[in-house]
Write a protein that holds these residues in place. Structure first.
Motif, PDB file in Angstrom:
ATOM      1  N   ASP A 104      22.394 -11.923 -33.219  1.00  0.00           N
ATOM      2  CA  ASP A 104      22.534 -12.508 -31.881  1.00  0.00           C
ATOM      3  C   ASP A 104      23.500 -11.744 -30.985  1.00  0.00           C
ATOM      4  O   ASP A 104      23.543 -11.968 -29.783  1.00  0.00           O
ATOM      5  CB  ASP A 104      22.973 -13.974 -31.986  1.00  0.00           C
ATOM      6  N   LYS A 105      24.274 -10.849 -31.577  1.00  0.00           N
ATOM      7  CA  LYS A 105      25.256 -10.115 -30.765  1.00  0.00           C
ATOM      8  C   LYS A 105      24.619  -8.927 -30.034  1.00  0.00           C
ATOM      9  O   LYS A 105      25.225  -8.357 -29.144  1.00  0.00           O
ATOM     10  CB  LYS A 105      26.397  -9.606 -31.649  1.00  0.00           C
ATOM     11  N   ASP A 158      21.701  -6.895 -27.709  1.00  0.00           N
ATOM     12  CA  ASP A 158      20.766  -7.163 -26.606  1.00  0.00           C
ATOM     13  C   ASP A 158      19.390  -6.585 -26.896  1.00  0.00           C
ATOM     14  O   ASP A 158      18.380  -7.089 -26.416  1.00  0.00           O
ATOM     15  CB  ASP A 158      21.296  -6.531 -25.312  1.00  0.00           C
ATOM     16  N   LYS A 202      13.396 -15.346 -33.043  1.00  0.00           N
ATOM     17  CA  LYS A 202      14.543 -15.578 -32.152  1.00  0.00           C
ATOM     18  C   LYS A 202      14.237 -15.152 -30.712  1.00  0.00           C
ATOM     19  O   LYS A 202      15.043 -15.363 -29.820  1.00  0.00           O
ATOM     20  CB  LYS A 202      15.759 -14.761 -32.632  1.00  0.00           C
ATOM     21  N   LYS A 235      14.124 -12.046 -29.680  1.00  0.00           N
ATOM     22  CA  LYS A 235      14.964 -10.899 -29.312  1.00  0.00           C
ATOM     23  C   LYS A 235      14.110  -9.744 -28.786  1.00  0.00           C
ATOM     24  O   LYS A 235      12.937  -9.608 -29.152  1.00  0.00           O
ATOM     25  CB  LYS A 235      15.760 -10.405 -30.539  1.00  0.00           C
TER      26      LYS A 235
END
Ligand code: SF4
Length: 247
Positions: A123-124, A126, A161, A163
């Protein structure tokens, strides 16, 4: 841990994500790809004079030197390797600092780390530049030295997620570029919701001098880059599965 082993920091990198970037290469890789183009980054320790211990503060000072260029170009920092997730605490500390400073983070990863470690840091970032090499697990073990089980699972996690991911497919003659493997990569990638971008990276001989300098065996001796027609065929297979190939 706010200290780790880094083997290169490359400024003004243009191919490791959007805009102008600083790429930080962290040492250590769980794989031993036959075609490895960064053999100096494989060993996790400081070996053959390659790499040095740095604190997160030292690395951040290097990253922050170019902030004005990140802002102007939509760039940022890319963590690469080796496999940057081999030093999860150090990488996590660096990512936290970048987030505090609002610096865009790209993670260049094989995904071949435990799902627990992967999920703790996913999650850290981009953007992910995510290697997808060989779908058949026996073939993956044969040519990279490890199972692809975690790589496939962690990519599915990123998809779930939502992403942003760009898949990177190393096109290695006679190893990854068989029609069977390309089709399997295309089928797997296109089955993942939200993931559509793929970079085809044809094999090149740039690493040859590194093997000589490091006195390491070059297992690709005599292998030449694939002809442009074959690259085009491979790109066409990916596109036929609805994937966007970066040209
Ligand atoms: S994943 Fe990358 S650094 Fe690791 S062995 Fe393969 S090519 Fe080399």
């Amino acid at each position: 841990m706010r200290e780790g082993v880094v083997f290169n920091i490359q400024r003004f990198a243009l191919h490791d994500g959007p805009g102008i970037r600083t790429t930080v290469f962290l040492k250590g890789c769980p794989l031993r790809c036959k075609w490895c183009h960064n053999p100096e980054g494989l060993n996790p320790g400081i070996s053959a004079g390659v790499g040095g211990t740095k604190t997160a503060e030292q690395v951040m000072r290097e990253i922050e030197k170019e902030t004005i260029f990140y802002d102007e170009s939509g760039g940022g920092v890319t963590f690469s390797g080796g496999e940057p997730l081999m030093q999860p605490e150090f990488l996590g500390a660096l990512m936290d600092e970048c987030r505090k400073k609002d610096i865009h983070i790209t993670l260049d990863t094989t995904g071949c780390v435990s799902p627990r470690v992967f999920a703790s840091l996913a999650d850290k970032a981009d953007l992910f530049l995510y290697d997808l090499k060989i779908i058949d697990d026996a073939g993956h073990k044969k040519f990279t030295g490890a199972s692809n089980k975690y790589a496939l699972k962690n990519l599915e996690t990123l998809s779930k997620k939502g992403k942003r991911v760009i898949i990177r497919f190393p096109m290695i003659p006679g190893i990854t570029d068989t029609t069977e493997n390309v089709t399997a990569v295309a089928a797997f990638a296109s089955s993942l919701k939200g993931i559509r971008d793929i970079d085809v990276l044809p094999y090149h001989e740039i690493a040859q001098h590194k093997y000589r300098r490091l006195k390491m065996e070059n297992k690709m001796e005599g292998v030449t880059p694939p002809p442009p027609e074959r690259t085009k065929e491979v790109e066409n297979i990916f596109e036929s599965y609805g994937l966007n190939v970066k040209k």
